[in-house]
Design a protein around this motif. Structure first.
Motif, PDB file in Angstrom:
ATOM      1  N   LYS A  24       0.831  -1.217   0.000  1.00 61.43           N
ATOM      2  CA  LYS A  24       0.000   0.000   0.000  1.00 61.43           C
ATOM      3  C   LYS A  24       0.861   1.260   0.000  1.00 61.43           C
ATOM      4  CE  LYS A  24      -4.186  -1.710   0.234  1.00 61.43           C
ATOM      5  NZ  LYS A  24      -5.307  -1.381  -0.609  1.00 61.43           N
ATOM      6  N   VAL A  25       1.910   1.264   0.808  1.00 55.85           N
ATOM      7  CA  VAL A  25       2.773   2.445   0.880  1.00 55.85           C
ATOM      8  C   VAL A  25       3.517   2.634  -0.439  1.00 55.85           C
ATOM      9  CG1 VAL A  25       4.804   3.445   2.012  1.00 55.85           C
ATOM     10  CG2 VAL A  25       2.984   2.407   3.388  1.00 55.85           C
ATOM     11  N   GLN A  26       4.040   1.573  -1.015  1.00 53.55           N
ATOM     12  CA  GLN A  26       4.742   1.696  -2.287  1.00 53.55           C
ATOM     13  C   GLN A  26       3.796   2.137  -3.403  1.00 53.55           C
ATOM     14  OE1 GLN A  26       6.912  -2.046  -2.515  1.00 53.55           O
ATOM     15  NE2 GLN A  26       8.736  -1.062  -1.707  1.00 53.55           N
ATOM     16  N   HIS A  33       3.950  10.436  -4.927  1.00 53.32           N
ATOM     17  CA  HIS A  33       5.301  10.946  -4.697  1.00 53.32           C
ATOM     18  C   HIS A  33       6.306  10.158  -5.548  1.00 53.32           C
ATOM     19  CE1 HIS A  33       3.359  12.726  -1.177  1.00 53.32           C
ATOM     20  NE2 HIS A  33       3.022  11.512  -0.776  1.00 53.32           N
ATOM     21  N   PRO A  34       6.188  10.219  -6.871  1.00 56.49           N
ATOM     22  CA  PRO A  34       7.031   9.368  -7.724  1.00 56.49           C
ATOM     23  C   PRO A  34       8.530   9.625  -7.589  1.00 56.49           C
ATOM     24  CG  PRO A  34       5.841  10.984  -9.026  1.00 56.49           C
ATOM     25  CD  PRO A  34       5.308  11.080  -7.633  1.00 56.49           C
ATOM     26  N   ASP A  35       8.907  10.753  -7.017  1.00 53.89           N
ATOM     27  CA  ASP A  35      10.330  11.044  -6.840  1.00 53.89           C
ATOM     28  C   ASP A  35      10.887  10.477  -5.533  1.00 53.89           C
ATOM     29  OD1 ASP A  35       8.595  12.884  -5.626  1.00 53.89           O
ATOM     30  OD2 ASP A  35      10.168  14.401  -5.469  1.00 53.89           O
ATOM     31  N   HIS A  36      10.032   9.809  -4.746  1.00 49.95           N
ATOM     32  CA  HIS A  36      10.463   9.192  -3.488  1.00 49.95           C
ATOM     33  C   HIS A  36      10.253   7.682  -3.571  1.00 49.95           C
ATOM     34  CE1 HIS A  36       9.858  13.333  -2.172  1.00 49.95           C
ATOM     35  NE2 HIS A  36      10.740  13.057  -1.235  1.00 49.95           N
ATOM     36  N   GLN A  37      11.317   6.943  -3.348  1.00 53.96           N
ATOM     37  CA  GLN A  37      11.233   5.488  -3.343  1.00 53.96           C
ATOM     38  C   GLN A  37      11.866   4.975  -2.055  1.00 53.96           C
ATOM     39  OE1 GLN A  37      12.891   3.770  -6.860  1.00 53.96           O
ATOM     40  NE2 GLN A  37      11.671   5.038  -8.220  1.00 53.96           N
ATOM     41  N   TYR A  38      11.164   4.068  -1.394  1.00 51.74           N
ATOM     42  CA  TYR A  38      11.661   3.484  -0.158  1.00 51.74           C
ATOM     43  C   TYR A  38      11.631   1.967  -0.280  1.00 51.74           C
ATOM     44  CZ  TYR A  38      11.254   8.075   1.969  1.00 51.74           C
ATOM     45  OH  TYR A  38      11.394   9.393   2.262  1.00 51.74           O
TER      46      TYR A  38
END
Length: 48
Positions: A24-26, A33-38
């Protein structure tokens, strides 16, 4: 036990399993927030 995570944008997540929470978070990150990847580990580290 349910895990929770609050995105700084205000979106909150509460899922029953780690796998559900990470998915869900991804999904949220990709959409909002496509510029943030975790990574999975980073998401779980931030969860409570």
């Amino acid at each position: 036990m349910a895990r929770r995570l609050q995105c700084p944008c205000g979106e909150g997540f509460r899922e029953e399993t780690d796998d559900e929470l990470v998915a869900k978070v991804q999904e949220h990150l990709a959409k909002e927030h496509p510029d943030h990847q975790y990574s999975r580990d980073e998401i779980l580290f931030l969860a409570y």
